[in-house]
Design a protein around this motif. Structure first.
Motif, PDB file in Angstrom:
ATOM      1  N   MET A  75       0.837  -1.207   0.000  1.00  0.00           N
ATOM      2  CA  MET A  75       0.000   0.000   0.000  1.00  0.00           C
ATOM      3  C   MET A  75       0.867   1.251   0.000  1.00  0.00           C
ATOM      4  SD  MET A  75      -3.035  -1.319   2.540  1.00  0.00           S
ATOM      5  CE  MET A  75      -3.966   0.212   2.580  1.00  0.00           C
ATOM      6  N   ALA A  76       1.937   1.243   0.795  1.00  0.00           N
ATOM      7  CA  ALA A  76       2.854   2.390   0.821  1.00  0.00           C
ATOM      8  C   ALA A  76       3.515   2.575  -0.541  1.00  0.00           C
ATOM      9  CB  ALA A  76       3.902   2.203   1.914  1.00  0.00           C
ATOM     10  N   GLU A  77       3.914   1.484  -1.185  1.00  0.00           N
ATOM     11  CA  GLU A  77       4.532   1.580  -2.511  1.00  0.00           C
ATOM     12  C   GLU A  77       3.575   2.217  -3.510  1.00  0.00           C
ATOM     13  OE1 GLU A  77       5.679  -2.454  -3.334  1.00  0.00           O
ATOM     14  OE2 GLU A  77       7.440  -2.360  -2.013  1.00  0.00           O
ATOM     15  N   LEU A  78       2.327   1.764  -3.529  1.00  0.00           N
ATOM     16  CA  LEU A  78       1.328   2.322  -4.446  1.00  0.00           C
ATOM     17  C   LEU A  78       1.119   3.807  -4.159  1.00  0.00           C
ATOM     18  CD1 LEU A  78      -1.970   0.737  -5.586  1.00  0.00           C
ATOM     19  CD2 LEU A  78      -2.001   3.033  -4.679  1.00  0.00           C
ATOM     20  N   LEU A  79       0.937   4.149  -2.887  1.00  0.00           N
ATOM     21  CA  LEU A  79       0.714   5.545  -2.505  1.00  0.00           C
ATOM     22  C   LEU A  79       1.922   6.411  -2.836  1.00  0.00           C
ATOM     23  CD1 LEU A  79      -0.995   7.741  -1.229  1.00  0.00           C
ATOM     24  CD2 LEU A  79      -0.229   6.944   1.016  1.00  0.00           C
ATOM     25  N   ASN A  80       3.116   5.904  -2.599  1.00  0.00           N
ATOM     26  CA  ASN A  80       4.321   6.691  -2.869  1.00  0.00           C
ATOM     27  C   ASN A  80       4.487   6.978  -4.356  1.00  0.00           C
ATOM     28  OD1 ASN A  80       4.881   6.883  -0.162  1.00  0.00           O
ATOM     29  ND2 ASN A  80       6.280   5.148  -0.151  1.00  0.00           N
ATOM     30  N   GLU A  81       4.079   6.066  -5.218  1.00  0.00           N
ATOM     31  CA  GLU A  81       4.104   6.330  -6.659  1.00  0.00           C
ATOM     32  C   GLU A  81       3.160   7.473  -7.004  1.00  0.00           C
ATOM     33  OE1 GLU A  81       3.208   2.705  -8.753  1.00  0.00           O
ATOM     34  OE2 GLU A  81       4.997   1.688  -7.996  1.00  0.00           O
ATOM     35  N   ILE A  82       1.985   7.496  -6.382  1.00  0.00           N
ATOM     36  CA  ILE A  82       1.018   8.565  -6.623  1.00  0.00           C
ATOM     37  C   ILE A  82       1.557   9.898  -6.116  1.00  0.00           C
ATOM     38  CG2 ILE A  82      -1.290   9.413  -5.997  1.00  0.00           C
ATOM     39  CD1 ILE A  82      -2.143   6.391  -5.896  1.00  0.00           C
ATOM     40  N   ILE A  83       2.151   9.892  -4.925  1.00  0.00           N
ATOM     41  CA  ILE A  83       2.730  11.111  -4.361  1.00  0.00           C
ATOM     42  C   ILE A  83       3.842  11.634  -5.262  1.00  0.00           C
ATOM     43  CG2 ILE A  83       4.110  12.015  -2.439  1.00  0.00           C
ATOM     44  CD1 ILE A  83       2.487  10.040  -0.611  1.00  0.00           C
ATOM     45  N   ALA A  84       4.714  10.739  -5.747  1.00  0.00           N
ATOM     46  CA  ALA A  84       5.831  11.147  -6.606  1.00  0.00           C
ATOM     47  C   ALA A  84       5.352  11.760  -7.910  1.00  0.00           C
ATOM     48  CB  ALA A  84       6.741   9.949  -6.878  1.00  0.00           C
ATOM     49  N   GLN A  85       4.257  11.221  -8.462  1.00  0.00           N
ATOM     50  CA  GLN A  85       3.719  11.774  -9.706  1.00  0.00           C
ATOM     51  C   GLN A  85       3.131  13.156  -9.469  1.00  0.00           C
ATOM     52  OE1 GLN A  85       0.332   9.760 -11.388  1.00  0.00           O
ATOM     53  NE2 GLN A  85       0.207  11.188 -13.074  1.00  0.00           N
ATOM     54  N   GLY A  86       2.477  13.354  -8.320  1.00  0.00           N
ATOM     55  CA  GLY A  86       1.849  14.631  -8.000  1.00  0.00           C
ATOM     56  C   GLY A  86       0.562  14.850  -8.782  1.00  0.00           C
ATOM     57  N   GLY A  87      -0.200  15.832  -8.332  1.00  0.00           N
ATOM     58  CA  GLY A  87      -1.385  16.238  -9.059  1.00  0.00           C
ATOM     59  C   GLY A  87      -2.695  15.604  -8.625  1.00  0.00           C
ATOM     60  N   THR A  88      -2.660  14.532  -7.828  1.00  0.00           N
ATOM     61  CA  THR A  88      -3.928  13.920  -7.428  1.00  0.00           C
ATOM     62  C   THR A  88      -4.066  13.716  -5.930  1.00  0.00           C
ATOM     63  OG1 THR A  88      -3.099  11.668  -7.766  1.00  0.00           O
ATOM     64  CG2 THR A  88      -4.217  12.712  -9.629  1.00  0.00           C
ATOM     65  N   THR A  89      -3.067  14.077  -5.162  1.00  0.00           N
ATOM     66  CA  THR A  89      -3.171  13.967  -3.707  1.00  0.00           C
ATOM     67  C   THR A  89      -2.514  15.184  -3.069  1.00  0.00           C
ATOM     68  OG1 THR A  89      -2.704  12.623  -1.750  1.00  0.00           O
ATOM     69  CG2 THR A  89      -1.061  12.566  -3.497  1.00  0.00           C
ATOM     70  N   ALA A  90      -3.049  15.572  -1.928  1.00  0.00           N
ATOM     71  CA  ALA A  90      -2.450  16.666  -1.175  1.00  0.00           C
ATOM     72  C   ALA A  90      -1.216  16.204  -0.430  1.00  0.00           C
ATOM     73  CB  ALA A  90      -3.475  17.238  -0.191  1.00  0.00           C
ATOM     74  N   MET A  91      -1.035  14.886  -0.335  1.00  0.00           N
ATOM     75  CA  MET A  91       0.134  14.353   0.360  1.00  0.00           C
ATOM     76  C   MET A  91       1.390  14.643  -0.459  1.00  0.00           C
ATOM     77  SD  MET A  91      -1.475  10.737   1.611  1.00  0.00           S
ATOM     78  CE  MET A  91      -0.185  10.352   2.783  1.00  0.00           C
ATOM     79  N   SER A  92       2.451  15.039   0.236  1.00  0.00           N
ATOM     80  CA  SER A  92       3.678  15.379  -0.483  1.00  0.00           C
ATOM     81  C   SER A  92       4.897  14.615   0.017  1.00  0.00           C
ATOM     82  CB  SER A  92       3.941  16.888  -0.376  1.00  0.00           C
ATOM     83  OG  SER A  92       4.041  17.267   0.988  1.00  0.00           O
ATOM     84  N   LYS A  93       4.752  13.875   1.116  1.00  0.00           N
ATOM     85  CA  LYS A  93       5.869  13.132   1.693  1.00  0.00           C
ATOM     86  C   LYS A  93       5.589  11.641   1.587  1.00  0.00           C
ATOM     87  CE  LYS A  93       8.054  12.314   6.169  1.00  0.00           C
ATOM     88  NZ  LYS A  93       7.497  10.984   6.431  1.00  0.00           N
ATOM     89  N   ALA A  94       6.573  10.904   1.076  1.00  0.00           N
ATOM     90  CA  ALA A  94       6.435   9.448   0.966  1.00  0.00           C
ATOM     91  C   ALA A  94       6.307   8.834   2.353  1.00  0.00           C
ATOM     92  CB  ALA A  94       7.652   8.864   0.246  1.00  0.00           C
ATOM     93  N   LEU A  95       5.583   7.720   2.409  1.00  0.00           N
ATOM     94  CA  LEU A  95       5.391   6.998   3.666  1.00  0.00           C
ATOM     95  C   LEU A  95       6.214   5.714   3.662  1.00  0.00           C
ATOM     96  CD1 LEU A  95       2.608   8.678   3.460  1.00  0.00           C
ATOM     97  CD2 LEU A  95       1.770   6.948   5.015  1.00  0.00           C
ATOM     98  N   SER A  96       6.775   5.391   4.806  1.00  0.00           N
ATOM     99  CA  SER A  96       7.464   4.112   4.967  1.00  0.00           C
ATOM    100  C   SER A  96       6.422   3.028   5.232  1.00  0.00           C
ATOM    101  CB  SER A  96       8.441   4.180   6.139  1.00  0.00           C
ATOM    102  OG  SER A  96       7.724   4.290   7.363  1.00  0.00           O
ATOM    103  N   ARG A  97       6.857   1.780   5.171  1.00  0.00           N
ATOM    104  CA  ARG A  97       5.958   0.681   5.507  1.00  0.00           C
ATOM    105  C   ARG A  97       5.442   0.840   6.930  1.00  0.00           C
ATOM    106  NH1 ARG A  97       5.421  -2.863   8.858  1.00  0.00           N
ATOM    107  NH2 ARG A  97       7.493  -2.506   9.668  1.00  0.00           N
ATOM    108  N   SER A  98       6.311   1.224   7.828  1.00  0.00           N
ATOM    109  CA  SER A  98       5.949   1.400   9.233  1.00  0.00           C
ATOM    110  C   SER A  98       4.922   2.518   9.419  1.00  0.00           C
ATOM    111  CB  SER A  98       7.208   1.695  10.051  1.00  0.00           C
ATOM    112  OG  SER A  98       6.876   1.950  11.381  1.00  0.00           O
TER     113      SER A  98
END
Length: 151
Positions: A14-37
């Motif tokens: 789930m973190a990997e999927l979310l981090n790809e979205i964050i890295a692409q930008g434009g669809t989430t307000a999140m800007s910092k990648a999340l670790s598995r933890s």
């Protein structure tokens, strides 16, 4: 496609999927990648009033996930929703399948309505929630606030 409850055991993918979205930008307000933890802690926080679902392909590939939880600033009868679909896999019914499970979970948790807060620049997100029956009820410079009534 299989939709099931997500647990902290799913945190890495789930973190990997979310981090790809964050890295692409434009669809989430999140800007910092999340670790598995960090993802695991997010999933495990407030479990009694939250619900996490994920969608997997028949081969076990994570296609997306959705969560609801109460948030500060909303009344007790409301929860907030967040939806994340794998890049390149949108428009495949993932969001529809997830929302069916999420609706049931929100009602079972006693919520009366679901809030979606979408960045104004996220036209795809706004269209997705509108297609589920969410209606705008507030807007500011950064976000559109949409509501889905469960009752």
């Amino acid at each position: 496609m299989l939709v099931r409850r997500a647990t902290s055991l799913d945190a890495r993918t789930m973190a990997e999927l979310l981090n790809e979205i964050i890295a692409q930008g434009g669809t989430t307000a999140m800007s910092k990648a999340l670790s598995r933890s960090e993802m695991s802690d997010w999933i495990d926080s407030n479990m009694a009033q939250s619900a996490w679902h994920l969608a997997e392909s028949d081969a076990g590939e994570l296609l997306g996930f959705q969560k609801i939880s109460p948030v500060e600033g909303l009344p007790q009868e409301a929860c907030s929703i967040a939806t994340f679909a794998k890049l390149g896999k949108t428009q495949l019914g993932i969001g529809s399948a997830l929302f069916q499970a999420t609706q049931k979970a929100a009602a079972a948790l006693g919520f009366h309505w679901i809030n979606a807060t979408i960045r104004t620049y996220n036209e795809g997100g706004i269209a997705y929630y509108q297609s589920r029956g969410f209606e705008p009820y507030k807007r500011d410079d950064a976000s559109v606030f949409m509501r889905y009534n469960l009752r």
